[in-house]
Design a protein around this motif. Structure first.
Motif, mmCIF file in Angstrom:
data_model
loop_
_atom_site.group_PDB
_atom_site.id
_atom_site.type_symbol
_atom_site.label_atom_id
_atom_site.label_comp_id
_atom_site.label_asym_id
_atom_site.label_seq_id
_atom_site.Cartn_x
_atom_site.Cartn_y
_atom_site.Cartn_z
ATOM 1 N N GLN A 55 51.232 67.222 35.946
ATOM 2 C CA GLN A 55 50.381 68.101 36.748
ATOM 3 C C GLN A 55 48.968 68.086 36.180
ATOM 4 O OE1 GLN A 55 53.180 69.600 35.142
ATOM 5 N NE2 GLN A 55 54.560 69.153 36.821
ATOM 6 N N ARG A 56 47.977 67.994 37.100
ATOM 7 C CA ARG A 56 46.573 67.972 36.691
ATOM 8 C C ARG A 56 45.749 68.785 37.663
ATOM 9 N NH1 ARG A 56 45.853 63.262 33.735
ATOM 10 N NH2 ARG A 56 43.629 63.411 33.915
ATOM 11 N N VAL A 57 44.621 69.256 37.185
ATOM 12 C CA VAL A 57 43.583 69.817 38.034
ATOM 13 C C VAL A 57 42.411 68.849 37.929
ATOM 14 C CG1 VAL A 57 41.997 71.735 38.391
ATOM 15 C CG2 VAL A 57 44.341 72.183 37.682
ATOM 16 N N VAL A 58 41.920 68.382 39.081
ATOM 17 C CA VAL A 58 40.864 67.376 39.111
ATOM 18 C C VAL A 58 39.706 67.904 39.942
ATOM 19 C CG1 VAL A 58 40.288 65.001 39.780
ATOM 20 C CG2 VAL A 58 42.579 65.537 38.958
ATOM 21 N N ALA A 59 38.494 67.810 39.413
ATOM 22 C CA ALA A 59 37.278 68.161 40.155
ATOM 23 C C ALA A 59 36.659 66.864 40.667
ATOM 24 C CB ALA A 59 36.301 68.906 39.262
ATOM 25 N N VAL A 60 36.436 66.792 41.981
ATOM 26 C CA VAL A 60 35.918 65.595 42.628
ATOM 27 C C VAL A 60 34.673 65.968 43.412
ATOM 28 C CG1 VAL A 60 36.434 63.775 44.297
ATOM 29 C CG2 VAL A 60 38.235 64.637 42.829
ATOM 30 N N GLU A 61 33.617 65.158 43.293
ATOM 31 C CA GLU A 61 32.390 65.361 44.076
ATOM 32 C C GLU A 61 32.417 64.401 45.256
ATOM 33 O OE1 GLU A 61 27.895 64.202 43.331
ATOM 34 O OE2 GLU A 61 28.504 65.896 42.079
ATOM 35 N N VAL A 62 32.210 64.950 46.460
ATOM 36 C CA VAL A 62 32.183 64.129 47.663
ATOM 37 C C VAL A 62 30.846 64.299 48.363
ATOM 38 C CG1 VAL A 62 34.670 64.150 48.025
ATOM 39 C CG2 VAL A 62 33.284 65.932 49.033
ATOM 40 N N GLY A 63 30.425 63.289 49.105
ATOM 41 C CA GLY A 63 29.169 63.346 49.839
ATOM 42 C C GLY A 63 27.992 62.955 48.978
ATOM 43 N N SER A 64 26.790 63.087 49.576
ATOM 44 C CA SER A 64 25.569 62.772 48.848
ATOM 45 C C SER A 64 24.455 63.684 49.331
ATOM 46 C CB SER A 64 25.183 61.308 49.031
ATOM 47 O OG SER A 64 24.933 61.053 50.401
ATOM 48 N N GLY A 65 23.430 63.848 48.525
ATOM 49 C CA GLY A 65 22.282 64.683 48.883
ATOM 50 C C GLY A 65 22.673 66.140 49.060
ATOM 51 N N GLU A 66 22.176 66.750 50.135
ATOM 52 C CA GLU A 66 22.461 68.155 50.403
ATOM 53 C C GLU A 66 23.905 68.385 50.850
ATOM 54 O OE1 GLU A 66 20.425 70.849 49.984
ATOM 55 O OE2 GLU A 66 19.078 69.427 48.993
#
Length: 128
Positions: A55-66
């Motif tokens: 089990q993991r908690v993962v932070a993911v960034e999606v998109g770009s700019g604003e």
């Protein structure tokens, strides 16, 4: 008879070249820049924290700019669940700039997440 052997030899060469070319493309890093893979769609893993063996908690960034958003995902072998969605960290992601904490209001979820992710990494935790 010779032409059939030549054709067979060329067939073997072409079939062997396909995995070699794919391996070279993956190793060069060009696959993400050509629009394929996660880099082509603006997807970047910000951090991860192991909660158990699977089990993991993962932070993911999606998109770009604003349009950038962070997704906090719970990951198990059976499923991936969205735990929280928030606006992306203003400016560079934590760890990319030393003063990133000054740009986020105190007590925000992003500050707490970054503090815990970096705290786990500092103690030898599983930070990817």
């Amino acid at each position: 008879m010779t032409s059939s052997w030549t054709a067979l030899l060329w067939l073997i060469v072409v079939v062997a070249a396909i995995p070699a070319a794919l391996w070279l493309l993956k190793r060069s890093g060009m696959a993400g820049r050509l629009g394929g893979g996660a880099a082509g769609i603006g997807l970047k893993q910000v951090g991860a924290l192991a909660l158990g063996p699977q089990q993991r908690v993962v932070a993911v960034e999606v998109g770009s700019g604003e349009a950038r958003r962070w997704l906090l995902l719970g990951v198990t072998p059976q499923q991936v669940s969205t735990l929280h969605v928030m606006d992306a960290w203003p400016g560079p992601a934590p760890g990319e700039a030393g003063k990133a904490d000054a740009a986020v209001p105190a007590g925000s979820f992003g500050v707490e997440l970054a503090r815990r992710l970096h705290g786990a990494a500092g103690r030898g935790g599983d930070h990817v």
